[in-house]
Design a protein around this motif. Structure first.
Motif, mmCIF file in Angstrom:
data_model
loop_
_atom_site.group_PDB
_atom_site.id
_atom_site.type_symbol
_atom_site.label_atom_id
_atom_site.label_comp_id
_atom_site.label_asym_id
_atom_site.label_seq_id
_atom_site.Cartn_x
_atom_site.Cartn_y
_atom_site.Cartn_z
ATOM 1 N N ARG A 12 15.351 -48.980 34.255
ATOM 2 C CA ARG A 12 16.815 -48.905 34.247
ATOM 3 C C ARG A 12 17.369 -48.947 35.661
ATOM 4 N NH1 ARG A 12 20.767 -47.064 35.981
ATOM 5 N NH2 ARG A 12 19.461 -45.650 37.203
ATOM 6 N N HIS A 13 18.296 -49.801 35.876
ATOM 7 C CA HIS A 13 19.008 -49.843 37.145
ATOM 8 C C HIS A 13 20.411 -50.326 36.845
ATOM 9 C CE1 HIS A 13 17.947 -54.034 36.529
ATOM 10 N NE2 HIS A 13 18.806 -54.381 37.476
ATOM 11 N N ALA A 14 21.284 -50.169 37.815
ATOM 12 C CA ALA A 14 22.664 -50.601 37.606
ATOM 13 C C ALA A 14 22.704 -52.124 37.742
ATOM 14 C CB ALA A 14 23.573 -49.924 38.624
ATOM 15 N N LYS A 16 23.789 -55.780 37.901
ATOM 16 C CA LYS A 16 25.078 -56.297 38.406
ATOM 17 C C LYS A 16 25.554 -57.561 37.705
ATOM 18 C CE LYS A 16 25.196 -52.961 41.395
ATOM 19 N NZ LYS A 16 25.921 -51.755 41.073
ATOM 20 N N GLN A 69 34.589 -56.643 37.807
ATOM 21 C CA GLN A 69 33.119 -56.504 37.834
ATOM 22 C C GLN A 69 32.529 -57.404 36.744
ATOM 23 O OE1 GLN A 69 31.395 -52.631 38.985
ATOM 24 N NE2 GLN A 69 33.363 -51.740 38.456
ATOM 25 N N GLN A 71 29.781 -57.632 35.334
ATOM 26 C CA GLN A 71 28.942 -57.071 34.263
ATOM 27 C C GLN A 71 29.686 -57.125 32.926
ATOM 28 O OE1 GLN A 71 29.624 -55.642 37.196
ATOM 29 N NE2 GLN A 71 28.139 -54.072 37.783
ATOM 30 N N HIS A 134 29.155 -38.368 29.441
ATOM 31 C CA HIS A 134 28.172 -38.892 30.397
ATOM 32 C C HIS A 134 26.742 -38.615 29.934
ATOM 33 C CE1 HIS A 134 30.937 -39.430 34.152
ATOM 34 N NE2 HIS A 134 31.325 -40.125 33.112
ATOM 35 N N CYS A 152 24.608 -51.025 32.865
ATOM 36 C CA CYS A 152 25.216 -50.585 34.120
ATOM 37 C C CYS A 152 26.324 -49.592 33.793
ATOM 38 C CB CYS A 152 25.798 -51.762 34.904
ATOM 39 S SG CYS A 152 26.440 -51.245 36.513
ATOM 40 N N PRO A 153 26.229 -48.369 34.298
ATOM 41 C CA PRO A 153 27.340 -47.451 34.066
ATOM 42 C C PRO A 153 28.525 -47.906 34.911
ATOM 43 C CG PRO A 153 25.717 -46.416 35.520
ATOM 44 C CD PRO A 153 25.187 -47.784 35.168
ATOM 45 N N ILE A 154 29.683 -48.042 34.296
ATOM 46 C CA ILE A 154 30.866 -48.483 35.047
ATOM 47 C C ILE A 154 31.925 -47.381 35.019
ATOM 48 C CG2 ILE A 154 32.753 -50.183 35.158
ATOM 49 C CD1 ILE A 154 30.283 -51.683 35.722
ATOM 50 N N GLY A 155 32.075 -46.756 36.205
ATOM 51 C CA GLY A 155 33.132 -45.757 36.345
ATOM 52 C C GLY A 155 34.294 -46.315 37.139
ATOM 53 N N GLY A 156 34.087 -47.510 37.696
ATOM 54 C CA GLY A 156 35.145 -48.135 38.495
ATOM 55 C C GLY A 156 36.065 -48.945 37.603
ATOM 56 N N LEU A 177 33.521 -43.497 30.477
ATOM 57 C CA LEU A 177 32.644 -44.456 31.143
ATOM 58 C C LEU A 177 32.576 -45.714 30.288
ATOM 59 C CD1 LEU A 177 30.754 -44.108 33.715
ATOM 60 C CD2 LEU A 177 28.872 -43.793 32.127
ATOM 61 N N LYS A 191 14.485 -49.237 44.124
ATOM 62 C CA LYS A 191 15.195 -48.014 43.750
ATOM 63 C C LYS A 191 15.089 -47.007 44.880
ATOM 64 C CE LYS A 191 15.317 -46.776 39.208
ATOM 65 N NZ LYS A 191 16.754 -46.862 38.986
ATOM 66 N N ARG A 193 15.750 -43.159 45.978
ATOM 67 C CA ARG A 193 16.038 -41.802 45.524
ATOM 68 C C ARG A 193 15.578 -40.818 46.587
ATOM 69 N NH1 ARG A 193 18.633 -44.241 42.294
ATOM 70 N NH2 ARG A 193 18.772 -43.892 40.044
HETATM 71 C C1 LIG Z 1 29.488 -42.283 36.672
HETATM 72 C C2 LIG Z 1 28.963 -43.534 37.317
HETATM 73 C C3 LIG Z 1 29.827 -44.563 37.620
HETATM 74 C C4 LIG Z 1 29.345 -45.762 38.166
HETATM 75 N N1 LIG Z 1 30.198 -46.803 38.357
HETATM 76 C C5 LIG Z 1 29.701 -48.003 38.755
HETATM 77 C C6 LIG Z 1 30.540 -49.140 38.817
HETATM 78 O O1 LIG Z 1 31.737 -49.094 38.535
HETATM 79 N N2 LIG Z 1 29.966 -50.318 39.177
HETATM 80 C C7 LIG Z 1 28.636 -50.440 39.466
HETATM 81 O O2 LIG Z 1 28.178 -51.543 39.771
HETATM 82 N N3 LIG Z 1 27.821 -49.372 39.413
HETATM 83 C C8 LIG Z 1 28.311 -48.164 39.064
HETATM 84 N N4 LIG Z 1 27.485 -47.088 38.952
HETATM 85 C C9 LIG Z 1 26.046 -47.268 39.262
HETATM 86 C C10 LIG Z 1 25.573 -46.574 40.539
HETATM 87 O O3 LIG Z 1 26.132 -47.201 41.656
HETATM 88 C C11 LIG Z 1 24.038 -46.591 40.545
HETATM 89 O O4 LIG Z 1 23.565 -45.921 39.419
HETATM 90 C C12 LIG Z 1 23.442 -45.953 41.806
HETATM 91 O O5 LIG Z 1 23.790 -46.677 42.938
HETATM 92 C C13 LIG Z 1 21.908 -45.866 41.711
HETATM 93 O O6 LIG Z 1 21.332 -47.132 41.488
HETATM 94 P P1 LIG Z 1 20.451 -47.457 40.193
HETATM 95 O O7 LIG Z 1 21.189 -46.952 38.999
HETATM 96 O O8 LIG Z 1 20.328 -48.956 40.200
HETATM 97 O O9 LIG Z 1 19.129 -46.776 40.341
HETATM 98 C C14 LIG Z 1 27.956 -45.890 38.454
HETATM 99 C C15 LIG Z 1 27.098 -44.824 38.164
HETATM 100 C C16 LIG Z 1 27.575 -43.679 37.586
HETATM 101 C C17 LIG Z 1 26.594 -42.582 37.229
#
Ligand SMILES: Cc1cc2nc3c(=O)[nH]c(=O)nc-3n(C[C@H](O)[C@H](O)[C@H](O)COP(=O)(O)O)c2cc1C
Length: 203
Positions: A12-14, A16, A69, A71, A134, A152-156, A177, A191, A193
């Motif tokens: 799992r990774h965010a 794009k 975004q 995604q 969440h 990808c979690p999107i909070g933006g 979210l 990754k 951490r």
């Molecule tokens: C609550 C929350 C909101 C996030 N919002 C965004 C977002 O809007 N766009 C995005 O590309 N990633 C977003 N992320 C992903 C984080 O940037 C990402 O999880 C973090 O940099 C770690 O990378 P990884 O998940 O790839 O390991 C969000 C993560 C969380 C938990």
């Protein structure tokens, strides 16, 4: 078992950008949503609602509401996690129904009701509701990863624009979210951490 679980956590990774041509089979999407449904929640109130966005038209609207975004426009399905607000009012029909499942004896029910009313008066209900959502989101993303599906979690996002796109009423819900799911196009980046020992302490 342990190895499989950690493999999913590493997978799992965010993500794009997703492969817009690849659709998640219904059965797999159901599996992901089920992981959200079975998540733990404070007072067992299941503060979430899952809105699955599947049409391209609505995905494009969400993309615009999420600062463009990609995604959102390339995913197979985007799960908007709406956090309940109005239903969480102490004494509401919703709360009463949930508490009836939790408490099997009248004295326990009364205790839960009283405790909840006092707890409710001391917190920011919308923020509290979002934190529960969440947890469901994290479980859905891990479940997806376990079967090779990216997320990808999107909070933006612009809250008002997402609410408008989905016709949500701000008295009833806020948006916690947005989680698009699909299949990666690009290789996963490294990754980063913090080291285990910088995070964990035993006392
Ligand atoms: C609550 C929350 C909101 C996030 N919002 C965004 C977002 O809007 N766009 C995005 O590309 N990633 C977003 N992320 C992903 C984080 O940037 C990402 O999880 C973090 O940099 C770690 O990378 P990884 O998940 O790839 O390991 C969000 C993560 C969380 C938990």
């Amino acid at each position: 078992m342990k190895g499989d679980f950690l493999k999913a956590m590493q997978f799992r990774h965010a993500c794009k950008i997703f492969d817009a041509e690849k659709k998640i089979p219904d059965e797999d999407l159901r599996f992901i949503l089920e992981a959200g449904r079975l998540s733990p929640s404070s007072f067992g109130l299941e503060q979430w609602r899952f809105i699955v966005v599947r049409t391209q038209e609505l995905k494009e609207k969400l993309k615009e509401a999420c600062f463009n975004q990609v995604q959102l426009s390339t995913c197979s399905d985007a799960v908007v996690i709406a956090a309940k607000i109005e239903e969480l009012l102490p004494g509401s029909e919703y709360v009463e129904a949930r508490f009836a499942c939790l408490a099997d004896r009248p004295e326990v029910l009364k205790w839960v009701r009283d405790f909840y009313a006092s707890y409710y008066s001391g917190i920011n209900i919308s923020q509290w509701s979002i934190t529960q959502c969440h947890i469901a989101a994290a479980n859905m993303m891990t479940a997806a990863a376990a079967i090779g599906i990216d997320s990808c979690p999107i909070g933006g996002f612009s809250l008002s624009k997402v609410m408008e796109a989905l016709g949500l009423d701000e008295v009833k819900h806020t948006v916690a979210l947005i989680v698009p799911f699909g299949y990666r196009v690009n290789p996963q980046p490294q990754k980063y951490r913090l080291a285990f020992d910088d995070l964990v302490e035993y006392r």
